[in-house]
Design a protein around this motif. Structure first.
Motif, PDB file in Angstrom:
ATOM      1  N   ALA A 139      -4.494 -13.560  -4.205  1.00  0.00           N
ATOM      2  CA  ALA A 139      -4.914 -13.888  -5.772  1.00  0.00           C
ATOM      3  C   ALA A 139      -3.719 -14.279  -6.602  1.00  0.00           C
ATOM      4  CB  ALA A 139      -5.665 -12.768  -6.157  1.00  0.00           C
ATOM      5  N   GLY A 140      -2.560 -14.213  -6.163  1.00  0.00           N
ATOM      6  CA  GLY A 140      -1.463 -14.488  -6.860  1.00  0.00           C
ATOM      7  C   GLY A 140      -0.814 -13.427  -7.932  1.00  0.00           C
ATOM      8  N   VAL A 141      -0.791 -12.266  -7.474  1.00  0.00           N
ATOM      9  CA  VAL A 141      -0.464 -10.920  -8.358  1.00  0.00           C
ATOM     10  C   VAL A 141       0.884 -10.640  -7.905  1.00  0.00           C
ATOM     11  CG1 VAL A 141      -0.737  -8.462  -8.730  1.00  0.00           C
ATOM     12  CG2 VAL A 141      -2.902  -9.981  -8.462  1.00  0.00           C
ATOM     13  N   GLY A 142       1.586 -11.073  -6.692  1.00  0.00           N
ATOM     14  CA  GLY A 142       2.960 -10.765  -6.376  1.00  0.00           C
ATOM     15  C   GLY A 142       3.407 -11.345  -5.202  1.00  0.00           C
ATOM     16  N   ILE A 143       4.448 -10.414  -4.576  1.00  0.00           N
ATOM     17  CA  ILE A 143       4.909 -10.963  -3.170  1.00  0.00           C
ATOM     18  C   ILE A 143       4.693  -9.538  -2.310  1.00  0.00           C
ATOM     19  CG2 ILE A 143       7.275 -11.287  -2.185  1.00  0.00           C
ATOM     20  CD1 ILE A 143       8.424 -12.687  -4.733  1.00  0.00           C
ATOM     21  N   ALA A 176       0.800  -1.196   0.027  1.00  0.00           N
ATOM     22  CA  ALA A 176      -0.095   0.085   0.010  1.00  0.00           C
ATOM     23  C   ALA A 176       0.841   1.146  -0.054  1.00  0.00           C
ATOM     24  CB  ALA A 176      -0.911   0.022   1.131  1.00  0.00           C
ATOM     25  N   ARG A 177       0.288   2.461  -0.231  1.00  0.00           N
ATOM     26  CA  ARG A 177       0.917   3.783  -0.388  1.00  0.00           C
ATOM     27  C   ARG A 177       1.670   4.013   1.160  1.00  0.00           C
ATOM     28  NH1 ARG A 177      -3.846   5.448  -3.068  1.00  0.00           N
ATOM     29  NH2 ARG A 177      -3.611   5.633  -5.524  1.00  0.00           N
ATOM     30  N   GLY A 178       2.748   4.384   0.926  1.00  0.00           N
ATOM     31  CA  GLY A 178       3.674   4.562   2.129  1.00  0.00           C
ATOM     32  C   GLY A 178       4.478   3.370   2.894  1.00  0.00           C
ATOM     33  N   GLN A 179       4.010   1.878   2.294  1.00  0.00           N
ATOM     34  CA  GLN A 179       4.578   0.852   2.914  1.00  0.00           C
ATOM     35  C   GLN A 179       5.893   0.401   2.251  1.00  0.00           C
ATOM     36  OE1 GLN A 179       1.578  -2.124   3.214  1.00  0.00           O
ATOM     37  NE2 GLN A 179       0.319  -1.064   4.707  1.00  0.00           N
ATOM     38  N   LEU A 180       6.322   0.996   1.314  1.00  0.00           N
ATOM     39  CA  LEU A 180       7.779   0.700   0.517  1.00  0.00           C
ATOM     40  C   LEU A 180       8.773   2.210   0.970  1.00  0.00           C
ATOM     41  CD1 LEU A 180       6.670  -1.045  -2.814  1.00  0.00           C
ATOM     42  CD2 LEU A 180       8.429  -1.958  -1.088  1.00  0.00           C
ATOM     43  N   SER A 219       5.050  -0.582  -5.954  1.00  0.00           N
ATOM     44  CA  SER A 219       3.972  -1.523  -5.885  1.00  0.00           C
ATOM     45  C   SER A 219       3.638  -2.020  -7.238  1.00  0.00           C
ATOM     46  CB  SER A 219       2.982  -1.152  -5.040  1.00  0.00           C
ATOM     47  OG  SER A 219       1.827  -2.318  -5.051  1.00  0.00           O
ATOM     48  N   HIS A 220       3.449  -3.079  -7.706  1.00  0.00           N
ATOM     49  CA  HIS A 220       2.891  -3.561  -8.894  1.00  0.00           C
ATOM     50  C   HIS A 220       1.393  -3.011  -9.269  1.00  0.00           C
ATOM     51  CE1 HIS A 220       2.523  -5.882 -12.701  1.00  0.00           C
ATOM     52  NE2 HIS A 220       1.511  -6.251 -12.381  1.00  0.00           N
ATOM     53  N   VAL A 221       0.596  -2.709  -8.078  1.00  0.00           N
ATOM     54  CA  VAL A 221      -0.610  -2.309  -8.055  1.00  0.00           C
ATOM     55  C   VAL A 221      -0.620  -1.106  -7.038  1.00  0.00           C
ATOM     56  CG1 VAL A 221      -3.136  -2.376  -7.474  1.00  0.00           C
ATOM     57  CG2 VAL A 221      -1.697  -4.282  -8.790  1.00  0.00           C
ATOM     58  N   ARG A 222      -1.134   0.043  -7.519  1.00  0.00           N
ATOM     59  CA  ARG A 222      -1.160   1.151  -6.599  1.00  0.00           C
ATOM     60  C   ARG A 222      -2.513   1.355  -5.667  1.00  0.00           C
ATOM     61  NH1 ARG A 222       1.971   5.609  -7.184  1.00  0.00           N
ATOM     62  NH2 ARG A 222       0.411   7.277  -6.808  1.00  0.00           N
ATOM     63  N   THR A 223      -2.368   1.127  -4.405  1.00  0.00           N
ATOM     64  CA  THR A 223      -3.547   1.281  -3.664  1.00  0.00           C
ATOM     65  C   THR A 223      -3.276   1.847  -2.223  1.00  0.00           C
ATOM     66  OG1 THR A 223      -5.340   0.018  -2.439  1.00  0.00           O
ATOM     67  CG2 THR A 223      -3.002  -0.961  -2.844  1.00  0.00           C
ATOM     68  N   ASN A 224      -4.206   2.558  -1.732  1.00  0.00           N
ATOM     69  CA  ASN A 224      -4.124   3.099  -0.325  1.00  0.00           C
ATOM     70  C   ASN A 224      -4.635   1.841   0.718  1.00  0.00           C
ATOM     71  OD1 ASN A 224      -6.879   3.193  -0.841  1.00  0.00           O
ATOM     72  ND2 ASN A 224      -7.317   5.114   0.266  1.00  0.00           N
ATOM     73  N   SER A 225      -4.906   0.748   0.340  1.00  0.00           N
ATOM     74  CA  SER A 225      -5.698  -0.409   1.128  1.00  0.00           C
ATOM     75  C   SER A 225      -4.747  -1.510   1.516  1.00  0.00           C
ATOM     76  CB  SER A 225      -6.938  -0.570   0.564  1.00  0.00           C
ATOM     77  OG  SER A 225      -7.466  -1.688   1.506  1.00  0.00           O
ATOM     78  N   ARG A 238      -3.419  -7.619   0.466  1.00  0.00           N
ATOM     79  CA  ARG A 238      -3.427  -8.943   1.047  1.00  0.00           C
ATOM     80  C   ARG A 238      -4.225  -9.565   0.048  1.00  0.00           C
ATOM     81  NH1 ARG A 238      -7.295 -11.758   2.957  1.00  0.00           N
ATOM     82  NH2 ARG A 238      -6.905 -13.697   4.251  1.00  0.00           N
ATOM     83  N   GLU A 239      -5.449  -9.115  -0.617  1.00  0.00           N
ATOM     84  CA  GLU A 239      -6.158  -9.968  -1.556  1.00  0.00           C
ATOM     85  C   GLU A 239      -5.607  -9.982  -2.688  1.00  0.00           C
ATOM     86  OE1 GLU A 239      -9.197 -11.327  -0.684  1.00  0.00           O
ATOM     87  OE2 GLU A 239      -8.820 -10.672   1.373  1.00  0.00           O
ATOM     88  N   LEU A 240      -4.946  -9.077  -3.111  1.00  0.00           N
ATOM     89  CA  LEU A 240      -3.964  -9.359  -4.562  1.00  0.00           C
ATOM     90  C   LEU A 240      -2.756 -10.350  -4.256  1.00  0.00           C
ATOM     91  CD1 LEU A 240      -3.300  -5.479  -5.309  1.00  0.00           C
ATOM     92  CD2 LEU A 240      -4.741  -6.975  -6.442  1.00  0.00           C
TER      93      LEU A 240
END
Length: 299
Positions: A232-236, A195-199, A216-222, A227-229
């Protein structure tokens, strides 16, 4: 407490004159006038005000710390009067991060509420920073390093309730498709999720601490979306055990680079004013019983 001093505390909590004015239903000009009157009476400047920013002066910060303690003492005194010997009673406002509150607070509150029927619990779940004084929060659950301002807050006490171990993990399907990284350097070739701010991630390993940066491969504030991504197998992702221990046990997720974990200075804290209502101490004792010495997620 002097009304102008109370307003000063509200201004600091709101972060601006206009924010405090909205909360009071008055004009910013009126708020500014009253703060100026307080500064004149004290003979010191409390705030440096510009069109864009509001900052405490050094003496203003000292005054604010003392007044936060006064406000907390007043609230605690009011709560004690309301109790009238009947044990914990009255309103109890608690804030916690969304995922943690949903997974580990809400399902376990019934015994506490049954034991203290006169407590009116208000549970606020949010991933945003809650200001204990400005938001009227009696007890806040913080997941952060011990030195972070949300934990090391002047006028408040922080109790470490548990470690917050964080591990690198991914879904088996992702690792089957992308390969399993054998070294920390190999993470650069993988999809990272945060999530934003966690890297960047700060990891502790056999040879000491290191930092993993990236996007992040997907940008999100959540954090919940991360966790759901991951499932679902999107990444690490670097996830807390309190969040993914069930998924690891079921095999929906597996550890990646198990010799490395998130920095050990992050913990789960309960933060409250130095002088707090009996209900706060009752809930704190209940939470200690839940999570100490070893939490159910194996922290």
């Amino acid at each position: 407490m002097d009304p102008d001093t109370a307003l000063f505390v509200e201004v600091v909590a709101a972060g601006s004159l206009s924010g405090a004015a909205r909360g009071r239903g008055v004009s910013p000009a009126m708020v500014s006038k009253r703060i100026a009157r307080l500064e004149t009476r004290l003979g010191v400047r409390l705030l440096n005000r510009t069109t864009r920013r509001l900052e405490l002066t050094a003496r203003g910060a000292l005054y604010h710390t003392d007044m936060v303690a006064v406000v907390a003492a007043i609230r605690a005194a009011e709560a004690r009067i309301m109790e009238d010997g009947a044990g914990p009673t009255g309103p109890l406002r608690v804030s916690a991060p969304t995922s943690f509150g949903r997974l580990h607070l809400a399902p376990r509150l019934k015994p506490f509420l049954d034991a203290h029927p006169n407590v009116a619990l208000d549970l606020d779940l949010s991933d945003g920073f809650s200001d204990l004084l400005g938001d009227g929060v009696d007890l806040a659950i913080r997941i952060a390093p011990s030195a972070e301002p949300g934990v090391a807050t002047p006028g408040f006490v922080a109790h470490r309730l548990s470690d917050s171990r964080r591990v690198l993990c991914a879904a088996p399907a992702y690792l089957e498709a992308a390969g399993t990284p054998g070294t920390v350097a190999a993470l650069e070739g993988h999809r990272l999720l945060a999530a934003r701010g966690q890297l960047p991630w700060r990891l502790a390993g056999p040879r000491g601490d290191l930092t993993i940066d990236g996007e992040s491969h997907v940008r999100t504030n959540s954090s919940e979306v991360v966790r759901e991504l991951t499932v679902a197998g999107v990444g690490i992702a670097l996830r807390s055990l309190w969040d993914v221990s069930g998924d690891l046990a079921s095999g929906r997720l597996v550890r990646v680079l198990p010799a490395f974990e998130g920095s050990a200075d992050v913990g789960i804290y309960a933060v409250h004013a130095r002088v707090a209502p009996t209900a706060v101490h009752a809930l704190l004792g209940y939470l200690r019983g839940l999570w100490l010495p070893t939490p159910p997620w194996g922290g």
